[in-house]
Write a protein that holds these residues in place. Structure first.
Motif, short mmCIF file in Angstrom:
data_model
loop_
_atom_site.label_atom_id
_atom_site.label_comp_id
_atom_site.label_asym_id
_atom_site.label_seq_id
_atom_site.Cartn_x
_atom_site.Cartn_y
_atom_site.Cartn_z
N PHE A 4 0.82 -1.19 0.00
CA PHE A 4 0.00 0.00 0.00
C PHE A 4 0.86 1.26 0.00
N TYR A 5 1.86 1.28 0.90
CA TYR A 5 2.69 2.48 0.99
C TYR A 5 3.64 2.57 -0.19
N ALA A 6 4.05 1.46 -0.75
CA ALA A 6 4.89 1.52 -1.95
C ALA A 6 4.10 2.11 -3.12
N LYS A 7 2.85 1.76 -3.20
CA LYS A 7 1.98 2.30 -4.25
C LYS A 7 1.71 3.77 -4.00
N ALA A 8 1.53 4.14 -2.72
CA ALA A 8 1.25 5.53 -2.37
C ALA A 8 2.46 6.40 -2.64
N ASN A 9 3.63 5.83 -2.65
CA ASN A 9 4.85 6.59 -2.89
C ASN A 9 4.83 7.16 -4.31
N GLY A 10 4.18 6.48 -5.19
CA GLY A 10 4.18 6.91 -6.58
C GLY A 10 3.07 7.86 -6.95
N TYR A 33 1.79 15.11 -2.34
CA TYR A 33 2.47 14.67 -1.11
C TYR A 33 2.69 13.18 -1.18
N LYS A 34 3.90 12.80 -0.99
CA LYS A 34 4.24 11.38 -1.06
C LYS A 34 4.60 10.82 0.31
N GLY A 35 4.46 11.59 1.33
CA GLY A 35 4.78 11.15 2.68
C GLY A 35 6.28 11.14 2.90
N GLY A 42 9.69 5.18 7.18
CA GLY A 42 8.33 5.63 7.40
C GLY A 42 7.56 4.70 8.34
N ILE A 43 6.28 4.53 8.03
CA ILE A 43 5.40 3.72 8.86
C ILE A 43 5.81 2.25 8.81
N VAL A 44 6.19 1.79 7.64
CA VAL A 44 6.61 0.39 7.50
C VAL A 44 7.85 0.15 8.36
N GLY A 45 8.77 1.06 8.35
CA GLY A 45 9.96 0.95 9.18
C GLY A 45 9.60 0.96 10.66
N ILE A 50 8.66 -2.15 15.68
CA ILE A 50 7.73 -2.67 16.69
C ILE A 50 7.72 -4.19 16.65
N LEU A 51 7.69 -4.76 15.43
CA LEU A 51 7.68 -6.21 15.28
C LEU A 51 8.96 -6.84 15.85
#
Length: 166
Positions: A4-10, A33-35, A42-45, A50-51
């Motif tokens: 999702f975030y990889a797609k949002a990056n584009g 805005y690409k975050g 980012g959030i994935v990191g 957390i994981l």
């Protein structure tokens, strides 16, 4: 989430576009805005951190629980063994105490009987003492008294012999 975030990056898929506010934002930004996808993951990191923290905490907790369970089992085994040893020792000591109490009673009775015999012997000794002890008489006086006693016994024997004949 990574996809999702990889797609949002584009593209600008995360932008809200509900009318006038969306149009104003689209105009205000020349680039969509690409975050902060490139800054430290980012959030994935953040989720990956957390994981990994959760995995580390779970591993530490499970190893601590295993160690505590092992210590508990060891303590319980040692306690059970200690209880068994002390129970057996207590039984042996109780048995020995009963034996000693019985021996004490037996020996106390024996002591009482022996004391009674001893007291009787002392009383008899006190009775005989005046006859046996030296009364301050000289040797000649004792010889004379003994001869008198022998003479009186001979006379008593003659008297008894005459009565038997008669």
């Amino acid at each position: 989430l990574k996809d999702f975030y990889a797609k949002a990056n584009g593209d600008a898929a995360l932008l809200q576009s509900d009318g006038r506010l969306g149009d104003e934002m689209a105009q205000a930004t020349k680039e969509p805005y690409k975050g902060m996808q490139s800054d430290k993951g980012g959030i994935v990191g953040f989720l990956e951190v957390i994981l990994s923290d959760f995995a580390r905490l779970e591993a530490e907790t499970s190893s601590a629980e295993d160690a505590a369970a092992s210590a508990y089992e060891k303590f319980m085994d040692e306690s059970s063994e200690d209880i068994a040893v002390k129970t057996t020792a207590s039984k042996h000591k109780t048995s020995k105490k009963e034996q000693v109490d019985g021996a004490i009673q037996s020996q106390t009775k024996e002591l009482e009987l022996t004391q009674e015999e001893f007291d009787a012997a002392l009383a008899y000794f006190d009775k005989l003492k005046p006859e046996c002890l030296d009364k301050g008489l000289s040797y000649e006086e004792r010889v004379r008294m003994r001869e008198e006693e022998i003479q009186s016994l001979k006379e008593a024997l003659e008297i008894l012999n005459q009565q038997d004949l008669a």
